[in-house]
Design an enzyme around this catalytic site. Structure first.
Site, PDB file in Angstrom:
ATOM      1  N   GLU A 172       0.795  -1.228   0.000  1.00 52.34           N
ATOM      2  CA  GLU A 172       0.000   0.000   0.000  1.00 52.34           C
ATOM      3  C   GLU A 172       0.830   1.283   0.000  1.00 52.34           C
ATOM      4  O   GLU A 172       0.800   2.051   0.975  1.00 52.34           O
ATOM      5  CB  GLU A 172      -0.947   0.000   1.210  1.00 52.34           C
ATOM      6  CG  GLU A 172      -1.853  -1.227   1.278  1.00 52.34           C
ATOM      7  CD  GLU A 172      -2.965  -1.099   2.308  1.00 52.34           C
ATOM      8  OE1 GLU A 172      -2.898  -0.187   3.139  1.00 52.34           O
ATOM      9  OE2 GLU A 172      -3.903  -1.902   2.262  1.00 52.34           O
ATOM     10  N   GLU A 358      -5.484  -8.443   0.793  1.00 53.67           N
ATOM     11  CA  GLU A 358      -6.153  -8.075   2.050  1.00 53.67           C
ATOM     12  C   GLU A 358      -7.604  -7.735   1.771  1.00 53.67           C
ATOM     13  O   GLU A 358      -7.920  -7.078   0.778  1.00 53.67           O
ATOM     14  CB  GLU A 358      -5.526  -6.831   2.712  1.00 53.67           C
ATOM     15  CG  GLU A 358      -4.227  -7.074   3.395  1.00 53.67           C
ATOM     16  CD  GLU A 358      -3.653  -5.796   4.019  1.00 53.67           C
ATOM     17  OE1 GLU A 358      -4.437  -4.921   4.447  1.00 53.67           O
ATOM     18  OE2 GLU A 358      -2.422  -5.684   4.063  1.00 53.67           O
TER      19      GLU A 358
HETATM   20  C1  FCB Z   1      -4.532  -1.966   5.526  1.00 52.34           C
HETATM   21  C2  FCB Z   1      -3.163  -2.336   6.038  1.00 52.34           C
HETATM   22  C3  FCB Z   1      -3.170  -3.362   7.130  1.00 52.34           C
HETATM   23  C4  FCB Z   1      -4.335  -3.179   8.082  1.00 52.34           C
HETATM   24  C5  FCB Z   1      -5.629  -3.022   7.332  1.00 52.34           C
HETATM   25  C6  FCB Z   1      -6.834  -2.876   8.203  1.00 52.34           C
HETATM   26  O1  FCB Z   1      -4.505  -0.690   4.988  1.00 52.34           O
HETATM   27  O2  FCB Z   1      -2.349  -2.822   4.991  1.00 52.34           O
HETATM   28  O3  FCB Z   1      -1.925  -3.313   7.775  1.00 52.34           O
HETATM   29  O4  FCB Z   1      -4.095  -2.158   8.954  1.00 52.34           O
HETATM   30  O5  FCB Z   1      -5.546  -1.928   6.469  1.00 52.34           O
END
Ligand code: FCB
Length: 454
Positions: A172, A358
């Site tokens: 990210e 994620e």
């Molecule tokens: C993302 C992050 C991760 C976590 C989630 C909820 O942006 O990569 O580390 O904090 O959000």
């Protein structure tokens, strides 16, 4: 949690199911293990930065509980686990000397995963930059950091490349640049848009240099065993609240600074013209040849998607309709956005295979009788996996899904107050308890594995 209430989606037999974590959020910093401080250690020590005043000294104590945590992954039946290396754990200053104690931990982790039949997917930079680089050269504000990052990437590839399923360079970069250097919400806590945009460029440059360095290591390897190489981007698709020119333009710029700002240089070799125009003097300085470095072929694209952004230019703002509610972070829950976005990426960029690296939700979990009935989380996971199923049917090449996160953990500026885990963590005792969502995910994985037989 029954499968009739939350029916199991049907995904291709070779589809990978996993969970994700990151080093700073779970490991803890054991004194005397040789780890250097990261910018998050420094940020936590700055009063007022972390909402609950907490820090990452212990976190989930995963450093000492790794074997039992891998047992939990085995119980879930996971195909894969996405973790991150803490750069300052293996190279305390971000350059020069390596810390063998740090490498030994990851060596054990990878072997333990392989013994459990779980494929290790690693990320090199999940935000915990060595503080020494922040102090000496201003962190990612300097091109030097991109070169140090490539040196670190090559060392990881040399030591672990034959045992890792994949390596992602960055997690990210939008969050690192915008939340860390423009909004002051994340470490290192700066508030300059110009700095943030220059940082975004150096992150992309570091990604490209790291891929080149890791490919060179892979080519020199006599056994020919090497991981898939890629990057992880967070996308929060922007929607105009009203179809007015002002809202449509604002949503376009939001998209330009979030999705296209990173996708265009990686896949087209340039920043989006509308975003550059919008930034004016804050646009980054780009040196000749930078885009050729950034635009390396990717073996896979990691996408993190949690929610959408609702863009309204009216005062007061037009609120978003809430079809499925919001999570405990206040983020809207809109699973169909995942389908739409995967289809859009496929159409606009012809990306390599996509991994959902994620996706997950914070929930205000309640413990009752030793159990956590986190039904909203089950609905969230089920809804998003079904959205992936639809995207695949519409032609998107999605190969895997990693739930965020295995455990409740340190949620950055929110501290320990926000819980994303499949396992509840009691921070007084470090006891972990599987929530209803863990039971549902386990049952779903078992069913998915059955589809591989015969
Ligand atoms: C993302 C992050 C991760 C976590 C989630 C909820 O942006 O990569 O580390 O904090 O959000």
């Amino acid at each position: 949690m029954s499968s009739s209430q939350f029916p199991f989606p049907t995904l291709p037999a070779n589809f990978t199911l996993g969970v994700a974590t990151s080093a700073a959020q779970i490991e803890g910093t054991a004194p005397g293990d040789g780890k250097g401080p990261s910018i998050w250690d420094a940020f936590c020590a700055t009063p007022g930065k972390i909402k609950d005043g907490s820090d990452i000294a212990v976190a989930c104590d995963h450093l000492h509980r790794m074997p039992e945590d891998v047992e939990r992954m085995k119980w879930l039946g996971l195909d894969a686990y996405r973790f991150s290396f803490a750069w300052p754990r293996v190279q305390p200053l971000g350059q020069d000397a390596w810390n063998e104690t740090g490498f030994a931990f990851y060596d054990r982790l990878i072997d333990t995963l392989l013994d459990a039949g779980i494929a290790p997917h690693a990320t090199l930079h999940h935000w915990d930059l060595p503080q020494a680089l922040q102090e000496s050269v201003g962190g990612w504000q300097s091109r030097e950091t991109a070169h140090h990052f490539a040196g670190y990437a090559a060392e990881i590839a040399r030591r672990f490349g034959d045992r890792l399923a994949s390596i992602s360079t960055l997690n990210e970069p939008w969050c690192v640049a915008t939340l860390g250097y423009e909004r002051g919400q994340f470490a290192p806590g700066l508030t300059s848009r110009q700095a943030a945009m220059q940082v975004s460029h150096h992150l992309l440059l570091g990604h490209g240099l790291a891929l080149q360095a890791m490919r060179a290591v892979a080519q020199a390897r006599p056994d020919g065993r090497h991981p898939q190489l890629g990057i992880v981007l967070n996308h929060t698709p922007a929607f105009a609240a009203e179809k007015t020119p002002a809202d449509l333009q604002a949503a376009r710029i939001a998209d330009g600074l979030d999705v296209r700002w990173y996708m265009d240089p990686l896949f087209r070799g340039a920043y989006p013209a509308d975003a550059i125009e919008h930034l004016g003097a804050d646009a980054p300085v780009v040196q000749a040849g930078d885009f050729a470095v950034i635009r390396q072929p990717l073996d896979f694209l990691g996408i993190n998607l949690y929610t959408r952004q609702w863009v309204s230019t009216r005062e007061p703002k037009i609120p978003a309709p809430e079809p499925h509610g919001v999570n405990d972070m206040g983020w809207e829950i809109v699973p169909e956005v995942l389908t739409q976005h995967l289809v859009r990426l496929t159409r606009d960029y012809m990306p390599p295979p996509i991994l959902i690296t994620e996706n997950g939700m914070a929930n205000a979990d309640v413990v009752a009788g030793g159990e956590v009935q986190d039904t909203p989380r089950v609905a969230y996971v089920q809804g998003h996996l079904a959205a992936v199923e639809k995207a695949i049917a519409l032609g998107a090449d999605v190969r895997g899904y990693f739930y965020w996160s295995l455990l409740d953990n340190f949620e950055w500026d929110s501290g320990y107050a926000k819980r994303f885990g499949l396992f509840r963590v009691d921070y007084d005792t470090q006891a972990r308890t599987p929530k209803a969502s863990a039971h549902w995910y386990r049952a779903f994985i078992a069913k998915h594995k059955l589809s591989r037989q015969g």
